[in-house]
Design an enzyme around this catalytic site. Structure first.
Site, mmCIF file in Angstrom:
data_model
loop_
_atom_site.group_PDB
_atom_site.id
_atom_site.type_symbol
_atom_site.label_atom_id
_atom_site.label_comp_id
_atom_site.label_asym_id
_atom_site.label_seq_id
_atom_site.Cartn_x
_atom_site.Cartn_y
_atom_site.Cartn_z
ATOM 1 N N ALA A 110 73.903 104.009 5.352
ATOM 2 C CA ALA A 110 73.798 104.655 6.668
ATOM 3 C C ALA A 110 74.701 105.880 6.758
ATOM 4 O O ALA A 110 74.266 106.962 7.170
ATOM 5 C CB ALA A 110 74.159 103.655 7.762
ATOM 6 N N GLY B 167 76.589 97.199 2.226
ATOM 7 C CA GLY B 167 75.803 98.173 1.463
ATOM 8 C C GLY B 167 74.875 98.975 2.354
ATOM 9 O O GLY B 167 74.672 100.181 2.153
ATOM 10 N N ASP B 168 74.309 98.296 3.378
ATOM 11 C CA ASP B 168 73.449 98.997 4.339
ATOM 12 C C ASP B 168 74.270 100.027 5.119
ATOM 13 O O ASP B 168 73.781 101.119 5.424
ATOM 14 C CB ASP B 168 72.832 98.001 5.328
ATOM 15 C CG ASP B 168 72.087 96.875 4.636
ATOM 16 O OD1 ASP B 168 71.622 97.084 3.500
ATOM 17 O OD2 ASP B 168 71.977 95.784 5.225
ATOM 18 N N ALA B 169 75.504 99.654 5.452
ATOM 19 C CA ALA B 169 76.386 100.568 6.192
ATOM 20 C C ALA B 169 76.747 101.774 5.332
ATOM 21 O O ALA B 169 76.772 102.909 5.820
ATOM 22 C CB ALA B 169 77.655 99.828 6.645
ATOM 23 N N ASN C 25 69.487 97.899 9.592
ATOM 24 C CA ASN C 25 70.955 98.040 9.641
ATOM 25 C C ASN C 25 71.358 99.476 9.322
ATOM 26 O O ASN C 25 72.240 100.056 9.974
ATOM 27 C CB ASN C 25 71.617 97.105 8.624
ATOM 28 C CG ASN C 25 71.369 95.639 8.898
ATOM 29 O OD1 ASN C 25 71.041 95.254 10.011
ATOM 30 N ND2 ASN C 25 71.519 94.805 7.872
#
Length: 345
Positions: free
Chosen positions: A300, A295-297, A67
């Site tokens: 990123a 959180g992954d975003a 992600n």
């Protein structure tokens, strides 16, 4: 690969997310908590079919660092990001590969002949999500695969590893960590879930001297503090502790980043007394579709900023901007046509 290499190389566990709306009864049935992430045991194996058959689940490309890789590629120029992990020889692996291609993300999957592609059951209750993961093939990643593509590793400018991979292949993580320290490249690790510091404390601590960036949320930070007997629940204090752990590459100050949902993002820098606090981008509650992968975003956007050489303040802003876009989408996705980042201030 661009002739001068990838801006960011990501390593972790590629998964097919099976995402459906659930309720308290479903959580209770499978022994899950509303905002948590666990590895599936035998008692959880029915959840994947249950989501597909009874909850109108949607299938999306998942795995935390995948992600993040797709999100960083969303911001950076084409072919800037590459992702490593292990999949099975099946249609689900094809879905993952197609999704990566659509996002412009380059992948180098190890294909396991025996295990199926890993799955993550995502039970959405209100604005919470509970993740239940059957790693399957993702658990079969090998250092040999990374070594086969070592030319890509050497040409990549920064490394990001999802903490979930600490349950899979520590030697691969350490190979990246040591290369980063030797060549003075940024090495980042995400805590990913409370169970990582709780049950994989030793491999986590093995990687710690190599962290140039460590990122997590408030529950992961609290789990770290408890497992390391810090005797505090104060997030800025925990961030400061993480930032100031012994460090291998002394040419870079470590940065610890802790997100807190709608509360401010906390950032501590090695050797600095002041812990910074950054209010998140406000978003109307009615616009929130799903917090899966928020959180992954954030990671990123933040590490796209790092790859671009941005200051910490700008990188945090980029992370918060991308997280705000992601939670308006179903599943860990980003809007298309692409939106262009513009600073909030």
């Amino acid at each position: 690969m661009a002739s001068d290499g990838y801006e960011l190389l990501c390593l972790e566990n590629p998964l097919l997310d099976i995402l459906g709306k659930g309720d308290e009864a479903m959580l209770k049935q499978y022994g899950l908590n509303a905002n948590d992430a666990i590895l599936a045991e035998e008692k959880h194996m029915g959840i994947f079919e249950d989501l597909l058959q009874n909850r109108k689940a949607i299938l999306t490309a998942g795995g935390a660092a995948q992600n993040t890789a797709r999100g960083a590629q969303y911001i950076l120029p084409p072919k800037s990001v590459i992702y490593f992990g292990c999949v099975g020889k099946d249609k689900y692996a094809d879905i993952l590969a197609d999704s990566a291609k659509e996002a412009g993300l380059e992948v180098r999957y190890r294909v396991d002949e025996e295990q199926p592609t890993g799955r993550c059951g995502v039970v959405v209750t209100g604005h919470n999500r509970s993740l239940c993961t059957d790693l399957a093939a993702a658990n079969c990643y090998k250092l040999d695969h990374l070594k086969e593509h070592w030319d890509i590793v050497q040409k990549s400018k920064a490394y990001f590893v999802g903490g979930y991979h600490l349950t899979v292949c520590v030697p691969a993580i350490m190979a990246l960590a040591e290369e980063a320290a030797k060549e003075n490249k940024p090495f980042a690790l995400s805590l990913n879930a409370p169970f990582i510091p709780q049950f994989f404390k030793d491999p986590l601590d093995q990687t710690a001297p190599y962290w140039d960036y460590i990122v997590g949320n408030e529950t992961e930070a609290a789990a770290y503090a408890e497992s390391h007997d810090l005797k505090t629940t104060d997030i800025p204090t925990i961030a400061k502790h993480l930032a100031n752990l012994p460090k291998k590459n002394t040419q870079r100050k470590r940065v610890a980043i802790i997100t807190q949902g709608t509360e401010p993002t906390i950032v501590a820098v090695q050797g600095e007394d002041d812990v910074k606090s950054f209010p998140v981008h406000e978003i109307n509650k009615a616009e929130i579709a799903d917090t899966t992968g928020a959180g992954d975003a954030f990671a990123a956007g933040f590490f796209a900023g790092v790859a671009k050489g941005e200051a910490i303040e700008r990188s945090v802003d980029m992370g918060q901007w991308l997280a705000a876009l992601s939670i308006r989408e179903e599943g860990p996705r980003y809007p298309f046509p692409k939106k262009t980042y513009s600073p909030s201030s």
